[in-house]
Design a protein around this motif. Structure first.
Motif, PDB file in Angstrom:
ATOM      1  N   TYR A 119       0.888  -1.164   0.000  1.00  0.00           N
ATOM      2  CA  TYR A 119       0.000   0.000   0.000  1.00  0.00           C
ATOM      3  C   TYR A 119       0.924   1.211   0.000  1.00  0.00           C
ATOM      4  CZ  TYR A 119      -3.660   3.302   1.268  1.00  0.00           C
ATOM      5  OH  TYR A 119      -4.532   4.362   1.263  1.00  0.00           O
ATOM      6  N   PRO A 120       0.722   2.125  -0.948  1.00  0.00           N
ATOM      7  CA  PRO A 120       1.726   3.185  -1.137  1.00  0.00           C
ATOM      8  C   PRO A 120       2.099   3.920   0.144  1.00  0.00           C
ATOM      9  CG  PRO A 120       0.085   3.270  -2.893  1.00  0.00           C
ATOM     10  CD  PRO A 120      -0.381   2.229  -1.915  1.00  0.00           C
ATOM     11  N   ARG A 121       1.103   4.333   0.945  1.00  0.00           N
ATOM     12  CA  ARG A 121       1.404   5.167   2.103  1.00  0.00           C
ATOM     13  C   ARG A 121       1.682   4.361   3.380  1.00  0.00           C
ATOM     14  NH1 ARG A 121      -2.724   8.403   0.011  1.00  0.00           N
ATOM     15  NH2 ARG A 121      -4.150   7.667   1.604  1.00  0.00           N
ATOM     16  N   SER A 122       1.604   3.037   3.317  1.00  0.00           N
ATOM     17  CA  SER A 122       2.034   2.232   4.471  1.00  0.00           C
ATOM     18  C   SER A 122       3.531   2.432   4.626  1.00  0.00           C
ATOM     19  CB  SER A 122       1.744   0.753   4.213  1.00  0.00           C
ATOM     20  OG  SER A 122       2.639  -0.052   4.980  1.00  0.00           O
ATOM     21  N   SER A 123       3.959   2.927   5.794  1.00  0.00           N
ATOM     22  CA  SER A 123       5.392   3.180   5.892  1.00  0.00           C
ATOM     23  C   SER A 123       6.172   1.884   6.020  1.00  0.00           C
ATOM     24  CB  SER A 123       5.714   4.187   6.995  1.00  0.00           C
ATOM     25  OG  SER A 123       5.474   3.662   8.246  1.00  0.00           O
ATOM     26  N   ALA A 124       5.538   0.828   6.515  1.00  0.00           N
ATOM     27  CA  ALA A 124       6.216  -0.467   6.567  1.00  0.00           C
ATOM     28  C   ALA A 124       6.436  -1.014   5.151  1.00  0.00           C
ATOM     29  CB  ALA A 124       5.413  -1.444   7.413  1.00  0.00           C
ATOM     30  N   ALA A 125       5.457  -0.825   4.273  1.00  0.00           N
ATOM     31  CA  ALA A 125       5.612  -1.258   2.876  1.00  0.00           C
ATOM     32  C   ALA A 125       6.656  -0.400   2.156  1.00  0.00           C
ATOM     33  CB  ALA A 125       4.264  -1.187   2.157  1.00  0.00           C
TER      34      ALA A 125
ATOM     35  N   LEU B  22      13.928   5.276   8.812  1.00  0.00           N
ATOM     36  CA  LEU B  22      13.800   6.711   9.104  1.00  0.00           C
ATOM     37  C   LEU B  22      13.031   7.471   8.018  1.00  0.00           C
ATOM     38  CD1 LEU B  22      14.574   9.188  10.836  1.00  0.00           C
ATOM     39  CD2 LEU B  22      16.685   9.353   9.465  1.00  0.00           C
ATOM     40  N   VAL B  23      13.363   7.220   6.761  1.00  0.00           N
ATOM     41  CA  VAL B  23      12.791   8.031   5.670  1.00  0.00           C
ATOM     42  C   VAL B  23      11.262   7.916   5.594  1.00  0.00           C
ATOM     43  CG1 VAL B  23      12.732   8.256   3.138  1.00  0.00           C
ATOM     44  CG2 VAL B  23      14.928   8.247   4.355  1.00  0.00           C
ATOM     45  N   PRO B  24      10.684   6.724   5.634  1.00  0.00           N
ATOM     46  CA  PRO B  24       9.208   6.662   5.637  1.00  0.00           C
ATOM     47  C   PRO B  24       8.586   7.298   6.889  1.00  0.00           C
ATOM     48  CG  PRO B  24      10.135   4.565   4.930  1.00  0.00           C
ATOM     49  CD  PRO B  24      11.274   5.383   5.462  1.00  0.00           C
ATOM     50  N   GLN B  25       9.295   7.226   8.014  1.00  0.00           N
ATOM     51  CA  GLN B  25       8.738   7.837   9.227  1.00  0.00           C
ATOM     52  C   GLN B  25       8.712   9.361   9.102  1.00  0.00           C
ATOM     53  OE1 GLN B  25       7.406   5.836  11.937  1.00  0.00           O
ATOM     54  NE2 GLN B  25       6.442   7.827  11.893  1.00  0.00           N
ATOM     55  N   LEU B  26       9.738   9.934   8.476  1.00  0.00           N
ATOM     56  CA  LEU B  26       9.733  11.390   8.272  1.00  0.00           C
ATOM     57  C   LEU B  26       8.686  11.788   7.231  1.00  0.00           C
ATOM     58  CD1 LEU B  26      13.521  12.325   8.502  1.00  0.00           C
ATOM     59  CD2 LEU B  26      11.734  12.579  10.239  1.00  0.00           C
ATOM     60  N   TYR B  27       8.458  10.930   6.257  1.00  0.00           N
ATOM     61  CA  TYR B  27       7.363  11.170   5.309  1.00  0.00           C
ATOM     62  C   TYR B  27       6.026  11.285   6.056  1.00  0.00           C
ATOM     63  CZ  TYR B  27       3.672   9.940   1.997  1.00  0.00           C
ATOM     64  OH  TYR B  27       2.496   9.909   1.281  1.00  0.00           O
ATOM     65  N   ASN B  28       5.802  10.351   6.979  1.00  0.00           N
ATOM     66  CA  ASN B  28       4.576  10.403   7.789  1.00  0.00           C
ATOM     67  C   ASN B  28       4.525  11.672   8.642  1.00  0.00           C
ATOM     68  OD1 ASN B  28       3.650   7.979   6.873  1.00  0.00           O
ATOM     69  ND2 ASN B  28       4.119   6.830   8.730  1.00  0.00           N
ATOM     70  N   ALA B  29       5.658  12.028   9.215  1.00  0.00           N
ATOM     71  CA  ALA B  29       5.706  13.223  10.069  1.00  0.00           C
ATOM     72  C   ALA B  29       5.291  14.461   9.283  1.00  0.00           C
ATOM     73  CB  ALA B  29       7.118  13.391  10.636  1.00  0.00           C
ATOM     74  N   ARG B  30       5.812  14.585   8.062  1.00  0.00           N
ATOM     75  CA  ARG B  30       5.438  15.717   7.203  1.00  0.00           C
ATOM     76  C   ARG B  30       3.951  15.682   6.861  1.00  0.00           C
ATOM     77  NH1 ARG B  30      10.147  17.988   5.334  1.00  0.00           N
ATOM     78  NH2 ARG B  30      11.913  16.566   5.388  1.00  0.00           N
ATOM     79  N   ARG B  31       3.467  14.487   6.564  1.00  0.00           N
ATOM     80  CA  ARG B  31       2.073  14.341   6.148  1.00  0.00           C
ATOM     81  C   ARG B  31       1.132  14.769   7.270  1.00  0.00           C
ATOM     82  NH1 ARG B  31      -1.604   9.965   4.983  1.00  0.00           N
ATOM     83  NH2 ARG B  31      -0.326   8.402   6.012  1.00  0.00           N
ATOM     84  N   PHE B  32       1.573  14.565   8.520  1.00  0.00           N
ATOM     85  CA  PHE B  32       0.744  14.960   9.654  1.00  0.00           C
ATOM     86  C   PHE B  32       1.190  16.300  10.247  1.00  0.00           C
ATOM     87  CE2 PHE B  32      -0.753  10.722   9.108  1.00  0.00           C
ATOM     88  CZ  PHE B  32      -2.002  10.663   9.704  1.00  0.00           C
TER      89      PHE B  32
END
Lengths: 209, 209
Positions: free
Chosen positions: B6-12, B165-175
């Motif tokens: 799933y594109p926005r799943s940070s684990a994926a 780290l990179v997907p987690q920062l993506y989530n941080a920006r998104r929120f």
């Protein structure tokens, strides 16, 4: 080695089991979670996450129970805590991570404190939350592990997945979860607790700060 | 290999980066999290946890992003995603686990849905919760990573910690989290995103089911 420890921390309990399985003696340094010692600057200077456990390995301090256990497994290869072969190893790690990522972080003390302190949930809501994530996680583990009938999660010897499972079931009992739907998990737990390495790591054998 | 994605799943997102770093092409099978496809029996028959991602490796299906990434690292050793030496490897794993255990599980979609559905929290409370765990986790990472000045979390090449780290920062920006307190993390993110393996894995380049 020196383990910054709290008896009922299930992450610390995992590391105690691993150290015992590897035959490594350790000095336990109690960090009283209920008094918030893990959030103090003294502890954070060692481990900035403010979380227990940490292991002073002699070559530096390590946090995160699963990283510590992989370290112990690489530094002291016998007995191995992961099976042979990339796929079997990954499967064992996945079972461990189902506990370490999908159940435990949600039921951690700091999270329960946030839910009560910020959202004002009551005891019944807290218990429902606690049981919900346990049930989700344990049901998935039970389904996967009934595909095999080995004494332990991944074969005839205990390893990383068992090390995560046993403390999680200890927590489940402590919070009054009915374990009847998980006979396979309970049988694996019983096999583990017959071993001295698991029995000696039990929270009842370790004193608080 | 086939990635249940799933594109926005940070684990994926982590697993897409790892596959790209290893030069492994993969077929992405979309699982629509917002529609709850991961909880359906079709998906659970493959992965009983009902969580994304899963990787069909050709020798079996694996869940749990960190287990998948360790599998890829063992099966395709070059380029390595972990440094040499037990202690350095454990330190890299610990940084990754700080994201995978201490931040991400708390801010997962299913958890936010529970908080809204069962505890009736409002948007502001949801955002405060989301930001709280991010801030706790990112502050600890920033403090640890400012002890070094390598381009990536653990040296001159990207690895497991950067992948988390990179997907987690993506989530941080998104929120909408203010990232100003974390200049070192943002610099590492920038170094990563200059690499094709990271850029190509970005959610914007992957379509939903």
């Amino acid at each position: 080695m020196k383990l910054y420890d709290y008896p009922r921390s299930s992450a610390a309990y995992r590391v105690r089991i691993a150290l015992n399985l590897k035959g490594q003696t350790f000095e336990a340094v109690p960090v009283n979670l209920l008094e918030g010692a893990q959030r103090g600057e003294d502890y954070r200077a060692l481990n900035p996450t403010g979380l227990v456990p940490s292991l002073d390995t002699g070559e530096g301090l390590l946090g995160q129970s699963l990283a510590i256990i992989e370290y112990l497994d690489e530094r002291f290869p016998a007995p191995p805590l992961l099976p042979a072969g990339a796929f079997a190893r990954a499967r064992a790690r996945a079972l461990a991570l189902q506990v370490a990522c999908d159940i435990h972080p949600l039921n951690n003390l700091r999270v329960l404190q946030y839910l009560v302190g910020e959202f004002g949930i009551d005891e019944q809501q807290k218990l429902a939350w606690y049981h919900h994530w346990l049930q989700q996680g344990l049901a998935a583990l039970e389904r996967q592990l009934t595909e095999t009938d080995s004494p332990f999660c991944c074969g005839d010897t205990p390893g990383l997945a068992d090390i995560c499972l046993v403390p999680q079931l200890y927590n489940a009992r402590r919070f009054g979860l009915d374990l009847a739907p998980y006979p396979r998990l309970v049988a694996i737990e019983a096999a583990c607790l017959r071993l001295e390495a698991f029995a000696a790591a039990h929270p009842d054998h370790h004193q608080e700060a």
